[in-house]
Design a protein around this motif. Structure first.
Motif, PDB file in Angstrom:
ATOM      1  N   SER A   1      -0.219   2.404   8.825  1.00 43.08           N
ATOM      2  CA  SER A   1      -0.673   1.030   9.043  1.00 43.08           C
ATOM      3  C   SER A   1       0.456   0.223   9.670  1.00 43.08           C
ATOM      4  O   SER A   1       1.548   0.144   9.116  1.00 43.08           O
ATOM      5  CB  SER A   1      -1.106   0.386   7.727  1.00 43.08           C
ATOM      6  OG  SER A   1      -1.507  -0.940   7.929  1.00 43.08           O
TER       7      SER A   1
ATOM      8  N   GLN B   1       0.945   5.664   4.401  1.00 43.86           N
ATOM      9  CA  GLN B   1      -0.260   5.238   5.097  1.00 43.86           C
ATOM     10  C   GLN B   1       0.085   4.746   6.498  1.00 43.86           C
ATOM     11  O   GLN B   1       1.038   3.978   6.680  1.00 43.86           O
ATOM     12  CB  GLN B   1      -0.950   4.123   4.305  1.00 43.86           C
ATOM     13  CG  GLN B   1      -2.319   3.751   4.810  1.00 43.86           C
ATOM     14  CD  GLN B   1      -2.999   2.761   3.865  1.00 43.86           C
ATOM     15  OE1 GLN B   1      -2.438   2.389   2.837  1.00 43.86           O
ATOM     16  NE2 GLN B   1      -4.189   2.335   4.212  1.00 43.86           N
TER      17      GLN B   1
ATOM     18  N   ARG C   1       2.163  -4.255   8.509  1.00 41.52           N
ATOM     19  CA  ARG C   1       1.578  -4.583   7.204  1.00 41.52           C
ATOM     20  C   ARG C   1       2.236  -5.791   6.551  1.00 41.52           C
ATOM     21  O   ARG C   1       1.639  -6.431   5.669  1.00 41.52           O
ATOM     22  CB  ARG C   1       1.581  -3.359   6.287  1.00 41.52           C
ATOM     23  CG  ARG C   1       2.918  -2.864   5.850  1.00 41.52           C
ATOM     24  CD  ARG C   1       2.757  -1.634   4.951  1.00 41.52           C
ATOM     25  NE  ARG C   1       2.692  -0.412   5.733  1.00 41.52           N
ATOM     26  CZ  ARG C   1       2.267   0.763   5.237  1.00 41.52           C
ATOM     27  NH1 ARG C   1       1.859   0.855   3.994  1.00 41.52           N
ATOM     28  NH2 ARG C   1       2.257   1.843   5.985  1.00 41.52           N
TER      29      ARG C   1
ATOM     30  N   GLY D   1       0.809  -1.204   0.000  1.00 40.51           N
ATOM     31  CA  GLY D   1       0.000   0.000   0.000  1.00 40.51           C
ATOM     32  C   GLY D   1       0.845   1.256   0.000  1.00 40.51           C
ATOM     33  O   GLY D   1       2.053   1.236  -0.255  1.00 40.51           O
ATOM     34  N   ASP D   2       0.207   2.374   0.278  1.00 40.38           N
ATOM     35  CA  ASP D   2       0.861   3.674   0.268  1.00 40.38           C
ATOM     36  C   ASP D   2       1.925   3.736   1.356  1.00 40.38           C
ATOM     37  O   ASP D   2       1.661   3.439   2.525  1.00 40.38           O
ATOM     38  CB  ASP D   2      -0.197   4.763   0.492  1.00 40.38           C
ATOM     39  CG  ASP D   2       0.334   6.160   0.223  1.00 40.38           C
ATOM     40  OD1 ASP D   2       1.545   6.384   0.416  1.00 40.38           O
ATOM     41  OD2 ASP D   2      -0.468   7.028  -0.162  1.00 40.38           O
TER      42      ASP D   2
END
Length: 454
Positions: A68, A66, A71, A62-63
């Protein structure tokens, strides 16, 4: 289960982890682009070899910006086939964070349903410290298992058995005071809260290490909380098997400390006041005035504010030894969740250097904490007319702060005191954190201790 990495193998398949939009490895050829792979979070692209077998895979993270955590644990929750995999980290990834996520992704609570985890296995990423990562994951798995186990199999007897098993495994000493023995040992509030239950209340005292600075950890162990005579509505009782999350986190932290060798340089003491807050003819009552081990009297204005009562006696006992640092871990107030939500536990500390070290460590190891104030202006709220202290001030404002102020009264004597108002529960599925019990604060403490207790 015991979390571990796969042994190094020449047959391991490559797994390229990539941020969204980053260029892909040259070995991939045109296949990922033709398959529409872009690196979105949890996106998987399996790569065929010339004979139609599996040559490797891409995992989308993902980004990059981001927010998170863990991950890399997505590798366990995607269509990645079982087998041994060697992860190629993208630029800027922390190998220790990636390694921990890969182990945390193995966690499954299978005591009552299903088979143990049988997904892909990963070689420890290059640059990570596998022994330290295994220790953190093992402590976290213990915490999760204890919290996830329902109260019919995790009552005071069972939590004591778990503590004894851990103490035996790590070579720690353990002593337990139970039932009316609590009155003889001058731990009256632990007895008052737990006396109505079928399984006796108790104080579990574990020691590890014989030299260096003293660290005392006190963990709230309410194995189930009905609310007592101020009984909770059924919806509020559904998660109350997790009300021993402070004790579970303390035991997980102790396991981490033991496996990382911290006991070689400090004296560790873990105190667990363990009860079930039940309803019977013997229940303590709203309006009762209890006398604590410290001698302070406490008016019970809500029997559902029982955690601070049992912690008070344990903190007093711990402070009598004048530890250099004392930490309380407790699933204590709903007010903390209203203020900061389930993912960000508040902590309280009067010492700026200690608080700064904890805050920095929490961010560095992605075990978030947020400092809140011991606000002296609210002290009057915990002082009722007929006793020294009130266990449940009326009005409902600043509930986490007033609970922390209550506990601080009993921690006097410790060199420094930190209180963490944790939640102990992951309400929705997230990378490396399935819905259910979760440890909070233990990894931050582990990382900060070399700065706090050098």
């Amino acid at each position: 289960m015991i979390p571990d990495f796969a042994p190094d193998s020449a047959d391991a398949l490559p797994l390229w982890a990539v941020w969204k939009g980053d260029p892909l490895a040259d070995q991939a050829g045109p296949w990922p682009a033709a398959s529409g792979f872009s690196g979105k979070m949890a996106e998987i692209c399996l790569l065929p070899n010339a004979s139609g077998g599996l040559a490797g895979a891409f995992l989308g993270l993902g980004d990059r910006a981001q927010a998170s955590r863990h991950r890399f644990a997505l590798a366990h929750a995607t269509a990645l086939p079982p087998g041994t995999w060697r992860v190629a980290l993208p630029q800027g990834a922390d190998p220790n964070e990636a390694a921990l996520a890969l182990l945390l992704g193995q966690y499954r609570f299978c005591r009552y349903k299903g088979a143990p985890y049988a997904g892909p296995q990963f070689i420890c990423p290059e640059g990570a410290d596998p022994a330290r990562i295994r220790a953190q994951a093992a402590g976290e798995f213990l915490t999760r298992d204890l919290i996830n186990t329902p109260a019919n199999d995790m009552g005071p007897d069972d939590l004591e058995a778990a503590a004894r098993a851990l103490a035996d495994k790590i070579g720690a000493s353990i002593a337990v005071i139970a039932g009316t023995g609590l009155l003889d040992a001058d731990l009256p509030m632990i007895h008052a809260v737990g006396r109505a239950a079928e399984q006796a209340p108790r104080l579990i005292d574990i020691r590890l290490g014989d030299s260096g600075p003293r660290l005392t950890v006190v963990g709230k162990g309410v194995c189930f909380d009905t609310g007592g005579l101020d009984i909770k509505p059924s919806a509020s009782m559904l998660l109350m098997k997790k009300d021993m999350g402070g004790a579970a986190t303390a035991l997980g932290l102790l396991k981490m400390l033991a496996l990382t060798g911290a006991a070689d340089r400090m004296r560790i003491r873990v105190l667990l006041p363990v009860v079930e807050n039940s309803v019977s003819a013997g229940s303590f009552r709203p309006g009762d005035v209890l006398t604590s081990r410290k001698g302070l009297t406490v008016e019970v204005n809500n029997t559902d504010a029982e955690g601070r009562l049992i912690l008070a006696d344990a903190l007093t006992l711990g402070a009598e030894e004048a530890p250099d640092l004392m930490i309380s871990l407790a699933t204590l107030t709903g007010a903390a969740r209203v203020a900061l939500g389930p993912d960000l536990p508040p902590f309280y500390c009067d010492d700026d250097a200690t608080a700064d070290a904890l805050s920095r460590a929490a961010m560095a190891v992605r075990d978030p904490l947020w400092r809140m104030p011991f606000w002296d202006g609210y002290e009057s709220q915990i002082e009722p007319p007929i006793a020294d202290l009130d266990n449940a001030p009326s009005g409902g404002m600043a509930g986490s702060i007033t609970a922390a102020l209550f506990l601080r009264r009993f921690a006097q004597g410790a060199g420094r005191y930190v209180h963490m108002d944790i939640y102990g529960w992951q309400p929705v599925l997230a990378p490396g954190r399935p819905k259910g019990g979760v440890g909070q604060g233990a990894r931050a403490i582990l990382a900060a201790l070399p700065q706090i207790l050098p």
